[in-house]
Design a protein around this motif. Structure first.
Motif, mmCIF file in Angstrom:
data_model
loop_
_atom_site.group_PDB
_atom_site.id
_atom_site.type_symbol
_atom_site.label_atom_id
_atom_site.label_comp_id
_atom_site.label_asym_id
_atom_site.label_seq_id
_atom_site.Cartn_x
_atom_site.Cartn_y
_atom_site.Cartn_z
ATOM 1 N N LYS A 176 -48.483 18.489 12.187
ATOM 2 C CA LYS A 176 -47.102 18.583 11.705
ATOM 3 C C LYS A 176 -46.260 19.597 12.473
ATOM 4 O O LYS A 176 -45.019 19.525 12.455
ATOM 5 C CB LYS A 176 -47.090 18.925 10.218
ATOM 6 N N ASP A 177 -46.887 20.577 13.131
ATOM 7 C CA ASP A 177 -46.123 21.585 13.865
ATOM 8 C C ASP A 177 -45.789 21.153 15.295
ATOM 9 O O ASP A 177 -45.141 21.907 16.029
ATOM 10 C CB ASP A 177 -46.888 22.907 13.912
ATOM 11 N N ALA A 178 -46.214 19.972 15.683
ATOM 12 C CA ALA A 178 -45.939 19.491 17.038
ATOM 13 C C ALA A 178 -44.466 19.149 17.202
ATOM 14 O O ALA A 178 -43.757 18.841 16.246
ATOM 15 C CB ALA A 178 -46.795 18.264 17.349
ATOM 16 N N VAL A 179 -44.017 19.188 18.456
ATOM 17 C CA VAL A 179 -42.661 18.788 18.804
ATOM 18 C C VAL A 179 -42.741 17.553 19.686
ATOM 19 O O VAL A 179 -43.484 17.526 20.674
ATOM 20 C CB VAL A 179 -41.922 19.919 19.545
ATOM 21 N N GLY A 180 -42.000 16.509 19.335
ATOM 22 C CA GLY A 180 -41.978 15.291 20.126
ATOM 23 C C GLY A 180 -40.634 15.106 20.803
ATOM 24 O O GLY A 180 -39.590 15.403 20.211
ATOM 25 N N LEU A 181 -40.665 14.627 22.035
ATOM 26 C CA LEU A 181 -39.419 14.372 22.765
ATOM 27 C C LEU A 181 -39.536 13.046 23.507
ATOM 28 O O LEU A 181 -40.510 12.816 24.229
ATOM 29 C CB LEU A 181 -39.112 15.504 23.741
ATOM 30 N N PHE A 182 -38.533 12.190 23.309
ATOM 31 C CA PHE A 182 -38.469 10.910 24.018
ATOM 32 C C PHE A 182 -37.214 10.897 24.866
ATOM 33 O O PHE A 182 -36.109 11.144 24.367
ATOM 34 C CB PHE A 182 -38.433 9.743 23.025
ATOM 35 N N TYR A 183 -37.389 10.605 26.165
ATOM 36 C CA TYR A 183 -36.249 10.496 27.082
ATOM 37 C C TYR A 183 -36.310 9.133 27.754
ATOM 38 O O TYR A 183 -37.353 8.729 28.269
ATOM 39 C CB TYR A 183 -36.304 11.595 28.139
ATOM 40 N N TYR A 184 -35.178 8.441 27.751
ATOM 41 C CA TYR A 184 -35.097 7.139 28.408
ATOM 42 C C TYR A 184 -33.859 7.085 29.294
ATOM 43 O O TYR A 184 -32.751 7.432 28.868
ATOM 44 C CB TYR A 184 -35.021 6.008 27.378
ATOM 45 N N ALA A 185 -34.057 6.640 30.535
ATOM 46 C CA ALA A 185 -32.953 6.356 31.455
ATOM 47 C C ALA A 185 -33.090 4.920 31.930
ATOM 48 O O ALA A 185 -34.187 4.481 32.300
ATOM 49 C CB ALA A 185 -32.977 7.315 32.641
ATOM 50 N N GLY A 186 -31.996 4.191 31.921
ATOM 51 C CA GLY A 186 -32.024 2.791 32.322
ATOM 52 C C GLY A 186 -30.982 2.016 31.549
ATOM 53 O O GLY A 186 -30.083 2.585 30.926
ATOM 54 N N HIS A 187 -31.097 0.690 31.585
ATOM 55 C CA HIS A 187 -30.169 -0.147 30.838
ATOM 56 C C HIS A 187 -30.510 -0.110 29.349
ATOM 57 O O HIS A 187 -31.679 -0.157 28.953
ATOM 58 C CB HIS A 187 -30.233 -1.593 31.323
ATOM 59 N N GLY A 188 -29.475 -0.017 28.537
ATOM 60 C CA GLY A 188 -29.617 -0.107 27.091
ATOM 61 C C GLY A 188 -28.399 -0.820 26.537
ATOM 62 O O GLY A 188 -27.304 -0.710 27.096
ATOM 63 N N VAL A 189 -28.568 -1.578 25.462
ATOM 64 C CA VAL A 189 -27.446 -2.296 24.865
ATOM 65 C C VAL A 189 -27.503 -2.158 23.351
ATOM 66 O O VAL A 189 -28.545 -1.847 22.769
ATOM 67 C CB VAL A 189 -27.452 -3.797 25.233
ATOM 68 N N GLN A 190 -26.369 -2.392 22.717
ATOM 69 C CA GLN A 190 -26.336 -2.462 21.261
ATOM 70 C C GLN A 190 -26.020 -3.877 20.823
ATOM 71 O O GLN A 190 -25.182 -4.558 21.412
ATOM 72 C CB GLN A 190 -25.317 -1.484 20.673
ATOM 73 N N VAL A 191 -26.721 -4.321 19.790
ATOM 74 C CA VAL A 191 -26.488 -5.630 19.183
ATOM 75 C C VAL A 191 -26.425 -5.431 17.674
ATOM 76 O O VAL A 191 -27.383 -4.925 17.073
ATOM 77 C CB VAL A 191 -27.609 -6.632 19.531
ATOM 78 N N ARG A 192 -25.296 -5.743 17.105
ATOM 79 C CA ARG A 192 -25.073 -5.588 15.664
ATOM 80 C C ARG A 192 -25.490 -4.190 15.190
ATOM 81 O O ARG A 192 -26.252 -4.021 14.246
ATOM 82 C CB ARG A 192 -25.820 -6.683 14.890
#
Length: 235
Positions: free
Chosen positions: A99-115
């Motif tokens: 529970k004391d861990a830190v998570g990090l997600f990084y994304y570079a690239g194409h991304g889109v939104q749908v609804r």
């Protein structure tokens, strides 16, 4: 309560612990705290125009995070299956860290939104119409769900994926950039620009956002809100 500051969304006061991660001085006061990151850069798209910078951006951020004592899972130019497996592996590591861990997600690239839902586009995605997105891509919600399931106290999601929708000719909606998301408690979500807007890929080796982010993260003792304000000013 949710606070938004120009492309930055935070939930809960625990995000200020992120300042410890940006200290750049090894593990001193946080030796027991595990830091795990998944970094993805997609640029070699086969069915839409390639993006030259995301792989470079991902490598820059991955190296920066390693200098801050993160255990980094790094993937460049991935297909859908590889991306989904990476997200699952990331979630498993985060859960095992406690529970004391830190998570990090990084994304570079194409991304889109749908609804009003955001999707990350793998390099081999075959998308012609809006309804293909759910089949061919990976929902950001799936990433958030994996991080939330781990049960740790602090997670950071950074989306450098706010470029123009490359499939807009086949979409019914004309939404730009990425949609604003509801983050769970203890989760910070940052965008390369404000939700609903688009950001440039840049003309140099790295995007303006990733270059500014890496520089800001290396500054010692800067609180998280200040980090993203510094990035905004630089960009």
């Amino acid at each position: 309560m949710r606070t938004e500051i120009c492309g930055f969304v935070r939930r809960a006061a625990t995000v200020f612990l992120f300042a410890v991660l940006l200290a750049g001085h090894g593990t001193n006061g946080a030796s027991a705290q595990q830091r795990i990151a998944l970094v993805v850069g997609n640029g070699a798209y086969t069915n839409v125009g390639a993006l030259p910078n995301p792989p470079n951006d991902a490598r820059l951020i991955a190296n920066t995070l390693r200098s801050l004592s993160f255990d980094v899972i790094e993937h460049i130019d991935v297909d859908q299956k590889t991306l989904k497996r990476a997200v699952s592996e990331f979630g498993d590591k985060l859960e095992a860290a406690g529970k004391d861990a830190v998570g990090l997600f990084y994304y570079a690239g194409h991304g889109v939104q749908v609804r009003d839902e955001n999707f990350l586009i793998p390099v081999n995605a075959d998308i012609e119409r809006e309804k293909d997105v759910d089949i061919e891509s990976v929902s950001v919600n799936a990433v958030l769900d994996n991080m939330a399931f781990a049960g740790n106290r602090l997670n950071i999601v950074i989306l450098d994926a706010c470029r123009n929708n490359p499939y807009k000719a086949g979409f019914r909606s004309a939404a730009r950039g990425l949609a604003k998301m509801q983050a769970t408690k203890g989760t910070l979500v940052a965008y390369a620009t404000a939700p609903g807007d688009v950001a440039a890929d840049g003309t140099g080796r790295n995007s303006p956002y990733s270059a500014a982010l890496a520089a800001a993260m290396r500054k010692p003792g800067v609180p998280v809100e200040r980090v993203f304000k510094m990035v905004r000013v630089s960009v």
